[in-house]
Design an enzyme around this catalytic site. Structure first.
Site, PDB file in Angstrom:
ATOM      1  N   GLU A  20      -6.844   4.303   8.150  1.00  0.00           N
ATOM      2  CA  GLU A  20      -6.700   5.742   7.855  1.00  0.00           C
ATOM      3  C   GLU A  20      -7.987   6.291   7.234  1.00  0.00           C
ATOM      4  O   GLU A  20      -8.341   7.453   7.444  1.00  0.00           O
ATOM      5  CB  GLU A  20      -5.478   5.967   6.936  1.00  0.00           C
ATOM      6  CG  GLU A  20      -4.181   5.769   7.717  1.00  0.00           C
ATOM      7  CD  GLU A  20      -2.985   5.340   6.880  1.00  0.00           C
ATOM      8  OE1 GLU A  20      -3.018   5.482   5.641  1.00  0.00           O
ATOM      9  OE2 GLU A  20      -2.009   4.848   7.478  1.00  0.00           O
ATOM     10  N   LYS A  27       0.059   4.221  -0.145  1.00  0.00           N
ATOM     11  CA  LYS A  27      -0.630   5.375   0.458  1.00  0.00           C
ATOM     12  C   LYS A  27      -0.491   6.594  -0.467  1.00  0.00           C
ATOM     13  O   LYS A  27      -0.389   6.427  -1.675  1.00  0.00           O
ATOM     14  CB  LYS A  27      -0.086   5.659   1.860  1.00  0.00           C
ATOM     15  CG  LYS A  27      -0.036   4.393   2.731  1.00  0.00           C
ATOM     16  CD  LYS A  27       0.103   4.699   4.182  1.00  0.00           C
ATOM     17  CE  LYS A  27       0.389   3.424   4.941  1.00  0.00           C
ATOM     18  NZ  LYS A  27       0.112   3.504   6.353  1.00  0.00           N
ATOM     19  N   SER A  76       3.391  -2.077  10.392  1.00  0.00           N
ATOM     20  CA  SER A  76       4.854  -2.014  10.510  1.00  0.00           C
ATOM     21  C   SER A  76       5.539  -3.335  10.193  1.00  0.00           C
ATOM     22  O   SER A  76       6.487  -3.724  10.879  1.00  0.00           O
ATOM     23  CB  SER A  76       5.254  -1.477  11.893  1.00  0.00           C
ATOM     24  OG  SER A  76       4.749  -0.163  12.082  1.00  0.00           O
ATOM     25  N   HIS A  80      -9.619   0.677   5.392  1.00  0.00           N
ATOM     26  CA  HIS A  80      -8.286   0.896   5.986  1.00  0.00           C
ATOM     27  C   HIS A  80      -8.442   1.846   7.178  1.00  0.00           C
ATOM     28  O   HIS A  80      -9.259   2.764   7.142  1.00  0.00           O
ATOM     29  CB  HIS A  80      -7.349   1.495   4.932  1.00  0.00           C
ATOM     30  CG  HIS A  80      -5.924   1.548   5.382  1.00  0.00           C
ATOM     31  ND1 HIS A  80      -5.460   2.532   6.233  1.00  0.00           N
ATOM     32  CD2 HIS A  80      -4.876   0.730   5.136  1.00  0.00           C
ATOM     33  CE1 HIS A  80      -4.170   2.308   6.468  1.00  0.00           C
ATOM     34  NE2 HIS A  80      -3.795   1.214   5.814  1.00  0.00           N
ATOM     35  N   GLU A 140      -5.191  -5.314  10.976  1.00  0.00           N
ATOM     36  CA  GLU A 140      -4.204  -4.255  11.130  1.00  0.00           C
ATOM     37  C   GLU A 140      -4.474  -3.500  12.427  1.00  0.00           C
ATOM     38  O   GLU A 140      -5.317  -2.587  12.454  1.00  0.00           O
ATOM     39  CB  GLU A 140      -4.297  -3.270   9.968  1.00  0.00           C
ATOM     40  CG  GLU A 140      -4.047  -3.889   8.619  1.00  0.00           C
ATOM     41  CD  GLU A 140      -3.535  -2.847   7.628  1.00  0.00           C
ATOM     42  OE1 GLU A 140      -2.407  -2.982   7.198  1.00  0.00           O
ATOM     43  OE2 GLU A 140      -4.272  -1.888   7.336  1.00  0.00           O
ATOM     44  N   ASN A 175       0.858  -1.185   0.000  1.00  0.00           N
ATOM     45  CA  ASN A 175       0.000   0.000   0.000  1.00  0.00           C
ATOM     46  C   ASN A 175       0.895   1.236   0.000  1.00  0.00           C
ATOM     47  O   ASN A 175       1.490   1.568   1.020  1.00  0.00           O
ATOM     48  CB  ASN A 175      -0.891  -0.035   1.261  1.00  0.00           C
ATOM     49  CG  ASN A 175      -1.702   1.230   1.437  1.00  0.00           C
ATOM     50  OD1 ASN A 175      -1.860   2.017   0.492  1.00  0.00           O
ATOM     51  ND2 ASN A 175      -2.227   1.450   2.644  1.00  0.00           N
ATOM     52  N   GLY A 203       2.161   2.300  10.694  1.00  0.00           N
ATOM     53  CA  GLY A 203       3.020   3.460  10.474  1.00  0.00           C
ATOM     54  C   GLY A 203       3.727   3.941  11.721  1.00  0.00           C
ATOM     55  O   GLY A 203       4.284   5.035  11.737  1.00  0.00           O
TER      56      GLY A 203
HETATM   57  C1  PEP Z   1      -0.870  -0.034   5.960  1.00  0.00           C
HETATM   58  O1  PEP Z   1      -0.837   1.026   5.349  1.00  0.00           O
HETATM   59  O2  PEP Z   1      -1.811  -0.810   5.795  1.00  0.00           O
HETATM   60  C2  PEP Z   1       0.212  -0.361   6.879  1.00  0.00           C
HETATM   61  C3  PEP Z   1       0.170  -1.489   7.524  1.00  0.00           C
HETATM   62  O3  PEP Z   1       1.220   0.578   7.008  1.00  0.00           O
HETATM   63  P1  PEP Z   1       2.654   0.326   7.703  1.00  0.00           P
HETATM   64  O4  PEP Z   1       3.211  -0.952   7.109  1.00  0.00           O
HETATM   65  O5  PEP Z   1       3.466   1.526   7.316  1.00  0.00           O
HETATM   66  O6  PEP Z   1       2.434   0.199   9.162  1.00  0.00           O
END
Ligand code: PEP
Length: 252
Positions: A96, A10, A211, A94, A166, A8, A172
């Site tokens: 975000e 983003k 992460s 997601h 997640e 992803n 992040g």
């Molecule tokens: C994500 O955007 O779904 C995500 C898990 O980001 P990150 O790997 O940066 O934590």
């Protein structure tokens, strides 16, 4: 089941930066067997990535969509448009989108339906905040997020879809769930779904996101109910993303 790794990007990238990233990524990934890789660029760069991925087994996804079919929705993108651009997957719910853009469980269910009707594979993202984890409500939150979608269309709607767990506190932040913490929630999701359809639960890819990096991917992917990874930050680093995909290929 074959591992699945979704990158992803983003809201990152530019035509020139994407060229460099894809130039570095493709040689490392094209020959990799035992893992399905999906890239989710921002909408304006989907065609750029599509041209570069031509002839490879790497697939394309989008980061979101609008639940409506077409019409007066300025600034939005429909499932049909994503299909037109050769997207196969789309992220739904997601964290975000939920936390920064106010998407509710009900909005997520509508988007999930739109994705399915549009012939896309929804990747339904679920996960608890730090406060929810600390108050012991991880399972309640995850169950509610899943159940809203199931209640809209029935358990059969999950056939052929993907679920990504997640934990919001791990996205992040550089803080990853331990393999045991992640497996505990993945096992819970599998059992919850198995209570409604054993056949669907058994075949449903459950991705971990939060992460995921080159140095923690192998331990997470070794867990019995973790079938792949949803990768944000590390998907912008060719060497790190390739290492995660290689770890996933070993755990198919
Ligand atoms: C994500 O955007 O779904 C995500 C898990 O980001 P990150 O790997 O940066 O934590």
């Amino acid at each position: 089941m074959q591992s699945l790794v979704i990158g992803n990007w983003k809201m990152n990238g530019s035509l020139s930066a994407n060229e460099v990233l894809l130039d570095q990524l493709l040689p490392a990934l094209v020959e990799l067997k035992g893992v399905q890789i999906v890239l989710c660029p921002p909408f304006p760069y989907i065609s750029q990535a599509d041209s570069r991925l031509l002839g490879s087994k790497i697939l394309l996804g989008a980061q979101s969509l609008n639940a409506h079919e077409a019409g007066a929705h300025t600034g939005e993108v429909s499932a049909a448009m994503l299909k037109d651009l050769n997207c196969r997957y789309v992220l739904i719910g997601h964290s975000e989108r939920r936390s920064l853009y106010g998407e509710t469980d009900a909005d997520t269910a509508k988007k999930f339906i739109a994705a399915k009707l549009g012939g896309l594979i929804p990747v339904l993202c679920v996960g608890e905040s730090l406060q929810e984890r600390q108050s012991g409500s991880t399972e309640t939150v995850v169950a509610r997020q899943l159940q809203t979608v199931i209640d809209s269309l029935g358990i059969e709607t999950l056939k052929g879809c993907v679920i990504a767990y997640e934990p919001v506190w791990a996205i992040g932040t550089g803080e990853t769930a331990t393999p045991e913490q992640a497996q505990a929630v993945h096992g819970f999701i599998r059992r919850l779904l198995a209570g409604q359809s054993a056949a669907i639960a058994e075949r449903l890819p459950l991705l971990y996101g939060g992460s995921v990096k080159a140095d923690n991917a192998a331990a997470l992917l070794a867990q019995p109910d973790i079938n792949g990874a949803l990768v944000g930050g590390a998907s912008l680093d060719a060497a790190a993303f390739a290492a995660i995909c290689q770890a996933a290929a070993l755990h198919s």
